[in-house]
Design an enzyme around this catalytic site. Sequence first.
Site, short mmCIF file in Angstrom:
data_model
loop_
_atom_site.label_atom_id
_atom_site.label_comp_id
_atom_site.label_asym_id
_atom_site.label_seq_id
_atom_site.Cartn_x
_atom_site.Cartn_y
_atom_site.Cartn_z
CG ASN A 1 -5.07 -5.32 -10.62
OD1 ASN A 1 -4.19 -4.54 -10.24
ND2 ASN A 1 -6.25 -4.90 -11.02
CG HIS B 1 1.47 0.82 -11.36
ND1 HIS B 1 1.55 0.92 -9.98
CD2 HIS B 1 0.37 0.04 -11.60
CE1 HIS B 1 0.55 0.25 -9.42
NE2 HIS B 1 -0.17 -0.30 -10.37
CG ASP C 1 3.91 1.45 -7.76
OD1 ASP C 1 3.91 0.22 -7.99
OD2 ASP C 1 2.87 2.12 -7.75
CG ASN D 1 -5.34 -3.13 -6.87
OD1 ASN D 1 -5.92 -3.19 -5.78
ND2 ASN D 1 -5.75 -2.35 -7.84
#
Length: 214
Positions: free
Chosen positions: A78, A25, A103, A124
């Site tokens: 987020n 991530h 990613d 997100n």
Amino acid sequence: MLETQSISLIVGLGNPGAEYERTRHNIGFMAVDRLATSWIISLGKEKRFYGIFGEGRLSTRLASSGKIRLLKPTTYMNVSGQSVRACADWFRGNPENILVIYDDMDLPLGKLRLRPSGSAGGHNGMKSIISHLGTQNFPRLRLGIGRGGKDDIDGAIASKANQNVTNHVLGGFSTTETKILPEIFDLAESTVTSILADGLEKAMSLYNSRSINI
């Protein structure tokens, strides 16, 4: 269509903290770190932008304005948009001048995709940026991380599938994957350099068909 050399801010997405440092991530963070090293731009904490930030002057060929800015939001994925919006507002930048690197599970590791705009696609961090900027019309460079195997193929319940996804994106790269990361970042850097030197459309034609094989 974006004009040549229009990018002034490059944002890499990821999560702060040692536990996330080398996870899939965080490949956007890693790509920006690579650019900072190659371009000799020092990165440091910047409270105004809720992130890690640096700026430097590039060759005339790469940036007509002479300056390029790098940003790694430390708000957690987020809430990435808070950081991007703060930085854009400070420098009075437009969304179309911001390149976001992040990613993408829908692309295999070693594959990248450059686009001038688009939806969040379930990511997100991108949802947050689109919300804070009020538009999805900004360029993005997606770096593939794959899905790590079959997803819910045998009728597994949704909660288990979601957990598998979380474990994959927040997991570290395998030994085999780690070996090709330098090549992936070489490709990503070449793509960004092409954007700055030749424009987004040209870079798309040159690099969207390329990939690094595991």
